[in-house]
Design an enzyme around this catalytic site. Structure first.
Site, short mmCIF file in Angstrom:
data_model
loop_
_atom_site.label_atom_id
_atom_site.label_comp_id
_atom_site.label_asym_id
_atom_site.label_seq_id
_atom_site.Cartn_x
_atom_site.Cartn_y
_atom_site.Cartn_z
N HIS A 188 4.21 7.77 -6.34
CA HIS A 188 4.67 6.39 -6.09
C HIS A 188 5.75 6.01 -7.09
O HIS A 188 5.51 5.26 -8.03
CB HIS A 188 3.47 5.46 -6.20
N CYS B 212 1.57 -3.11 -0.91
CA CYS B 212 1.21 -4.17 -1.85
C CYS B 212 2.25 -4.16 -2.96
O CYS B 212 2.91 -3.14 -3.21
CB CYS B 212 -0.20 -3.96 -2.40
N CYS C 277 7.03 -3.02 -6.47
CA CYS C 277 6.77 -1.96 -5.49
C CYS C 277 7.48 -2.16 -4.16
O CYS C 277 7.56 -1.24 -3.35
CB CYS C 277 5.27 -1.84 -5.24
#
Length: 428
Positions: free
Chosen positions: A383, A413, A89
């Site tokens: 996302h 995160c 991520c």
């Protein structure tokens, strides 16, 4: 001496919700869709860049090293170096951080840094037993050996698995990312209603930003091969409400879990680029910077509580600059899950966490909601894993400029138990 580094421009595609089949764009298609209009509006040739760095997690077989493929398709020249970075991520932010360090030390003047992801193109994967059977079958010496091998054929072994599902499961803890959010909900006593309230607010904030035209300078339309235009983040639900979200069943821990499809980030496709430049490049081309990249920090912790990565990385970043939460005007904290965002907010107010995890002698304090994700986030717009870290930095820069605020932190995160944070300041 280190050189100042400026974010001078940026653009992204709309984030397009995955709908059970491959979407209209591959990762490189998306990078080109976002990059072409961005480069066309610059007062210099695309060949003037020193390097291209692109974050991407789910690289498809036809686009190995998508940074290089994208650079060539964007007509940046055969001699343009380009490489792809992958830190789950954090990939999109890692591309900015790497570019930032290169320019800061004076070895580069201008870099195109981005992130791209087409989660709808995640591959289907065969089970290991099926792969081993195929290997043995193909290595059989004779037709009789192959016929004999068919007796051990089990159709169930050949049921494909969704690659994305396996990719979102931590190989050390064997926990799905949603399960790690459930752990945070338990630790900090976050209720289902609180998570749904946060998710509803995310949708309402994004809807307002779209209606007010606040994303016009950031989002550029994408056009597929059939001429269909995609001009906005299509996962937003302006009519979202706590009552509607309450009807959804928990996704990971039934029947009492707090994480549902409605209060988790959406699976989407999208790309984003930013242009980073040295002071020398800014002066040479007459550029008008949006923001200055001040510093960045990466941190790590137990993968089972990976959602607290922003707490670890952002706190270290603030400590290095003698800052507290009150010194940050705006925050972009990537919304992997509502419970995860709320867990981070709770952690900064928790005496035990601040003492035992962060090494502080008192709680750091509270982030007011009017400073946090003011135009919504991944719960409402999606996302795309390799892109989000890039998007939150670009949007933070644009939000600081729009609101007249001075300083902000973008943070996320990272699956595997990490976190990244970047401090930027508006250029007056």
């Amino acid at each position: 001496m280190t050189q100042p580094v400026y974010l001078v421009d940026g653009a992204r595609t709309p984030f397009i919700k995955a709908r059970g089949k491959p979407g209209p764009f591959t990762p490189v298609d998306l990078a080109v869709q976002a990059g072409r209009p961005l480069l066309m509006r610059q007062p210099f040739s695309p060949k003037e860049f020193d390097e291209v760095i692109l974050g991407c997690v789910n690289v498809i077989a036809d686009e190995m090293n998508p940074a290089r493929v994208a650079a060539l398709r964007l007509d940046m020249g055969d001699e343009m170096p380009a490489f792809t970075v992958q830190i789950n991520c954090g990939s999109g932010m890692q591309s900015i951080d790497t570019a930032f360090r290169y320019i800061q030390d004076g070895t580069r003047d201008m870099i195109l840094a981005g992130g791209t992801e087409a989660l709808s193109h995640s591959p289907m994967i065969l089970k290991r037993d099926a792969v081993e059977w195929l290997g043995e079958f193909n290595s059989s010496k004779s037709i009789w050996d192959r016929l004999g091998k068919t007796t051990s054929f089990r159709p169930g072994d050949f049921k494909p698995q969704i690659g994305l599902e396996r990719g979102l499961t931590d190989p050390i803890t064997e926990l799905n990312m949603g399960q790690t959010a459930e752990i945070l909900a338990q630790i900090f006593d976050i209720s289902r209603e609180q998570a749904d309230e946060y998710a509803t607010e995310s949708h309402h904030r994004l809807a307002r930003a779209q209606n007010e035209g606040w994303l016009a300078d950031e989002v550029t339309p994408a056009f597929d091969r059939d001429g269909v235009a995609y001009d906005h983040d299509d996962g937003v639900r302006p009519d979202s409400s706590v009552e509607k979200l309450a009807k959804l069943k928990p996704a990971f821990e039934r029947p009492f879990g707090k994480v549902t499809p409605g209060n988790a980030s959406q699976i989407t496709d999208g790309a984003c680029w930013v242009i980073l430049a040295s002071e020398r490049a800014v002066e040479k081309w007459g550029l008008k910077p949006i923001a200055k990249i001040v510093d960045s920090e990466w941190g790590a912790l137990d993968p089972a509580i990976m959602g607290l990565g922003p707490v670890v990385s952002s706190t270290r970043l603030m400590q290095r600059h003698d800052m507290g939460l009150d010194n940050v005007d705006l925050w972009e904290l990537n919304e992997a899950f509502a419970a995860q965002v709320l867990g981070c907010l709770a952690a900064w107010e928790d005496e035990t966490v601040c003492r035992d995890v962060l090494g502080l002698d008192h709680p750091l304090g509270r982030i007011e909601r009017d400073k946090l994700n003011i135009d919504g986030g991944a719960i409402s717009l999606g996302h795309p894993v390799g892109t989000s870290g890039n998007r939150i930095v670009l949007h933070l820069a644009n939000a600081l400029r729009r609101t007249g605020k001075s300083r902000g932190i973008a943070t996320e995160c990272i699956g595997g138990g990490q976190g990244g944070a970047m401090l930027i300041e508006r250029v007056m």
